[in-house]
Design a protein around this motif. Structure first.
Motif, mmCIF file in Angstrom:
data_model
loop_
_atom_site.group_PDB
_atom_site.id
_atom_site.type_symbol
_atom_site.label_atom_id
_atom_site.label_comp_id
_atom_site.label_asym_id
_atom_site.label_seq_id
_atom_site.Cartn_x
_atom_site.Cartn_y
_atom_site.Cartn_z
ATOM 1 N N THR A 102 0.811 -1.214 0.000
ATOM 2 C CA THR A 102 0.000 0.000 0.000
ATOM 3 C C THR A 102 0.848 1.269 0.000
ATOM 4 O OG1 THR A 102 -0.176 -0.032 2.423
ATOM 5 C CG2 THR A 102 -1.900 -1.157 1.174
ATOM 6 N N ALA A 103 2.147 1.133 0.238
ATOM 7 C CA ALA A 103 3.030 2.298 0.176
ATOM 8 C C ALA A 103 3.459 2.602 -1.250
ATOM 9 C CB ALA A 103 4.262 2.076 1.061
ATOM 10 N N THR A 104 3.714 1.554 -2.045
ATOM 11 C CA THR A 104 4.243 1.742 -3.402
ATOM 12 C C THR A 104 3.229 1.438 -4.500
ATOM 13 O OG1 THR A 104 5.038 -0.545 -3.521
ATOM 14 C CG2 THR A 104 6.536 1.112 -2.585
ATOM 15 N N GLY A 105 2.114 0.761 -4.153
ATOM 16 C CA GLY A 105 1.130 0.396 -5.162
ATOM 17 C C GLY A 105 1.601 -0.709 -6.084
ATOM 18 N N THR A 106 2.363 -1.670 -5.557
ATOM 19 C CA THR A 106 2.890 -2.769 -6.360
ATOM 20 C C THR A 106 2.540 -4.111 -5.728
ATOM 21 O OG1 THR A 106 5.016 -2.653 -5.208
ATOM 22 C CG2 THR A 106 4.793 -1.388 -7.258
ATOM 23 N N PHE A 107 2.521 -5.151 -6.583
ATOM 24 C CA PHE A 107 2.193 -6.507 -6.164
ATOM 25 C C PHE A 107 3.421 -7.412 -6.180
ATOM 26 C CE2 PHE A 107 -2.137 -5.456 -7.760
ATOM 27 C CZ PHE A 107 -2.919 -5.998 -6.744
ATOM 28 N N THR A 108 3.385 -8.446 -5.364
ATOM 29 C CA THR A 108 4.231 -9.618 -5.596
ATOM 30 C C THR A 108 3.533 -10.469 -6.658
ATOM 31 O OG1 THR A 108 3.108 -10.934 -3.896
ATOM 32 C CG2 THR A 108 5.011 -9.610 -3.203
ATOM 33 N N PRO A 109 4.222 -11.438 -7.281
ATOM 34 C CA PRO A 109 3.560 -12.279 -8.286
ATOM 35 C C PRO A 109 2.362 -13.031 -7.701
ATOM 36 C CG PRO A 109 5.933 -12.495 -8.457
ATOM 37 C CD PRO A 109 5.669 -11.702 -7.213
ATOM 38 N N ALA A 110 1.340 -13.244 -8.529
ATOM 39 C CA ALA A 110 0.153 -13.986 -8.100
ATOM 40 C C ALA A 110 0.450 -15.476 -8.087
ATOM 41 C CB ALA A 110 -1.013 -13.690 -9.023
ATOM 42 N N THR A 111 -0.092 -16.173 -7.086
ATOM 43 C CA THR A 111 0.154 -17.598 -6.891
ATOM 44 C C THR A 111 -1.170 -18.336 -6.761
ATOM 45 O OG1 THR A 111 2.242 -17.156 -5.736
ATOM 46 C CG2 THR A 111 1.205 -19.279 -5.339
ATOM 47 N N LEU A 112 -1.275 -19.500 -7.365
ATOM 48 C CA LEU A 112 -2.465 -20.340 -7.198
ATOM 49 C C LEU A 112 -2.515 -20.864 -5.767
ATOM 50 C CD1 LEU A 112 -4.894 -21.860 -8.510
ATOM 51 C CD2 LEU A 112 -3.285 -23.745 -8.946
ATOM 52 N N VAL A 113 -3.611 -20.577 -5.061
ATOM 53 C CA VAL A 113 -3.727 -21.006 -3.662
ATOM 54 C C VAL A 113 -4.860 -21.995 -3.436
ATOM 55 C CG1 VAL A 113 -2.597 -19.020 -2.599
ATOM 56 C CG2 VAL A 113 -5.047 -18.896 -3.144
ATOM 57 N N ALA A 114 -5.747 -22.206 -4.433
ATOM 58 C CA ALA A 114 -6.811 -23.204 -4.294
ATOM 59 C C ALA A 114 -7.371 -23.536 -5.671
ATOM 60 C CB ALA A 114 -7.925 -22.697 -3.390
ATOM 61 N N PRO A 115 -7.143 -24.758 -6.165
ATOM 62 C CA PRO A 115 -7.776 -25.149 -7.429
ATOM 63 C C PRO A 115 -9.291 -25.225 -7.247
ATOM 64 C CG PRO A 115 -5.985 -26.648 -6.820
ATOM 65 C CD PRO A 115 -6.275 -25.812 -5.621
ATOM 66 N N ALA A 116 -10.042 -24.736 -8.238
ATOM 67 C CA ALA A 116 -11.506 -24.782 -8.179
ATOM 68 C C ALA A 116 -12.049 -24.447 -9.557
ATOM 69 C CB ALA A 116 -12.045 -23.799 -7.140
ATOM 70 N N GLY A 117 -13.280 -24.896 -9.827
ATOM 71 C CA GLY A 117 -13.926 -24.603 -11.092
ATOM 72 C C GLY A 117 -14.701 -23.304 -11.035
ATOM 73 N N ASN A 118 -14.261 -22.306 -11.800
ATOM 74 C CA ASN A 118 -14.923 -21.001 -11.882
ATOM 75 C C ASN A 118 -15.236 -20.385 -10.510
ATOM 76 O OD1 ASN A 118 -14.992 -20.865 -14.734
ATOM 77 N ND2 ASN A 118 -16.823 -22.151 -14.788
ATOM 78 N N PRO A 119 -14.214 -20.190 -9.681
ATOM 79 C CA PRO A 119 -14.441 -19.515 -8.393
ATOM 80 C C PRO A 119 -14.466 -17.999 -8.616
ATOM 81 C CG PRO A 119 -12.138 -20.029 -8.581
ATOM 82 C CD PRO A 119 -12.796 -20.547 -9.848
ATOM 83 N N THR A 120 -15.518 -17.521 -9.268
ATOM 84 C CA THR A 120 -15.512 -16.150 -9.770
ATOM 85 C C THR A 120 -15.619 -15.105 -8.666
ATOM 86 O OG1 THR A 120 -17.873 -16.428 -10.221
ATOM 87 C CG2 THR A 120 -16.352 -16.709 -12.063
ATOM 88 N N PHE A 121 -16.605 -15.239 -7.779
ATOM 89 C CA PHE A 121 -16.760 -14.239 -6.726
ATOM 90 C C PHE A 121 -16.402 -14.827 -5.367
ATOM 91 C CE2 PHE A 121 -18.251 -9.858 -6.658
ATOM 92 C CZ PHE A 121 -18.156 -9.559 -8.006
ATOM 93 N N ILE A 122 -15.839 -13.975 -4.515
ATOM 94 C CA ILE A 122 -15.353 -14.408 -3.213
ATOM 95 C C ILE A 122 -15.764 -13.389 -2.146
ATOM 96 C CG2 ILE A 122 -13.439 -15.850 -3.983
ATOM 97 C CD1 ILE A 122 -11.605 -13.502 -3.939
ATOM 98 N N ALA A 123 -15.745 -13.824 -0.899
ATOM 99 C CA ALA A 123 -16.147 -12.973 0.223
ATOM 100 C C ALA A 123 -15.363 -13.395 1.453
ATOM 101 C CB ALA A 123 -17.651 -13.100 0.485
ATOM 102 N N LEU A 124 -15.367 -12.552 2.484
ATOM 103 C CA LEU A 124 -14.638 -12.814 3.726
ATOM 104 C C LEU A 124 -15.580 -12.853 4.916
ATOM 105 C CD1 LEU A 124 -11.523 -10.473 3.552
ATOM 106 C CD2 LEU A 124 -11.523 -12.959 3.307
#
Length: 366
Positions: A36-58
């Motif tokens: 949040t200081a620089t506005g940059t990401f680390t590389p994205a990593t697959l954390v859960a295989p699933a079929g079309n997990p389009t929307f998510i919530a917490l």
């Protein structure tokens, strides 16, 4: 599948999850860390295989992520399902806690009760909404309600009900379902003890052919806003949080009225300071529209469009600091970062792009 490197307890990074379509190369849910200081990401990593997990919530308190996804049925097609995952805050790893079938065609939206008592889902193709209780450990209980919507609108895409978003009114037991196909926003009451749904008054009738898609609630809890997918307009409402009711204030164009081309609205969000509203537009006007909000009347004033680095912006999110907007570009398989001017709301690309396959939803972990 790998996990993210552990975060330092003193750094400014936040864990971010990405829901995706898995029709092509994507394999499921991905995660990265956002600084949040620089506005940059680390590389994205697959954390859960699933079929079309389009929307998510917490879950509002527990380290639990909820995702909708597809399950194969006996006829060789797909049905919807919802799964609760335990989050490892240090690594971002997801571990299945439990899963429940939706009882119908695949899903398009999921939302967790801010009080941690219920989970709401909706199905675009099935035209239904459903609810589940959330148990003390964050797992999903047996389905409490399944309600099929009725009605249709005048446009070809409105041949049947198409329930889209389904969101709680913050701090209440009321919820609204925006039905794109039926041109309605349907009010519900959610039983805090059982998560059962009860209709709460007369549905709001949207302008014919507009197709309400997603909702956003103002931080002052006096106003709500809907983006209408088929007309690329935004409707402002008064919100009575004590009764869970809406009253239309105005409907404004998110694209100039003389625009020639397909209108196709997607996401809507309000800046944490309550001064600005953003709406994303796809098809022939790939952009994010910026409006100022009159905090006394709720009315909107158009300010500008941002086009650079935007292609089929299905979803976007404002980071918890209010400094950055992250846009999921479905067609170009990436997420772009925009700096937000705190005084004007204007967006400026910061030049950072994160590759994510077929991104549909972005979510910051707590």
């Amino acid at each position: 599948m790998t996990t993210l490197a552990a975060a330092s307890t003193t750094d400014s990074t936040r864990l971010v999850y990405f829901g995706t379509y898995t029709k092509k190369e994507s394999k499921g849910l991905y995660a990265a860390r956002f600084d949040t200081a620089t506005g940059t990401f680390t590389p994205a990593t697959l954390v859960a295989p699933a079929g079309n997990p389009t929307f998510i919530a917490l879950h509002p308190r527990l380290p639990i992520l909820y995702a909708l996804h597809d399950l194969k049925n006996d006829q060789g097609g797909n049905d919807g399902a919802v799964t609760a995952y335990m989050i490892d805050p240090a690594t971002g790893a997801l571990t299945v806690l439990n899963s429940r079938p939706a009882g119908g065609p695949p899903l398009c939206y999921i939302h967790a009760d801010p009080a941690g008592r219920a989970l709401l889902i909706s199905s675009y193709h099935g035209g239904y909404v459903a609810s589940y209780p959330l148990l003390a450990d964050g797992s999903i209980g047996e389905r409490a309600s399944f309600i099929k919507h009725t009605g249709k609108g005048p446009q070809p895409a409105q041949d049947a009900p198409h329930a889209h978003c389904f969101d709680f009114v913050p701090g209440t037991s009321f919820a609204f379902s925006a039905d794109l196909g039926a041109d309605k926003i349907v009010p519900y009451r959610v039983d805090p003890a059982t998560a059962a749904l009860t209709p709460n008054g007369t549905p709001y009738a949207a302008h014919p052919g507009s197709g309400p898609r997603h909702l956003a609630f103002h931080p002052n809890k006096r106003f709500a806003y809907a983006i209408n997918e088929l007309t690329a307009t935004v409707t402002a409402f008064t919100l009575d949080a004590s009764t869970g009711s809406l009253g239309e204030i105005e409907t404004v164009d998110a694209i100039p009225g003389d625009f020639i081309g397909r209108r196709w609205g997607a996401e809507i969000a309000i800046h944490p300071n309550g001064q600005f509203l953003y709406a994303s537009l796809r098809a022939d006007h790939e952009s994010i529209a910026l409006f100022s909000i009159d905090e006394k009347s709720g009315r909107l004033t158009f300010i500008a469009h941002t086009h650079e680095g935007i292609k089929h912006p299905r979803h976007f999110i404002i980071d918890p600091t209010g400094r950055w907007l992250l846009c999921a570009n479905h067609d170009t398989n990436n997420v772009n970062v925009f700096a937000i001017d705190q005084s004007t709301g204007l967006l400026t690309p910061n030049g950072h792009t994160l590759p994510v396959l077929s991104p549909v939803c972005i979510l910051f972990a707590h």
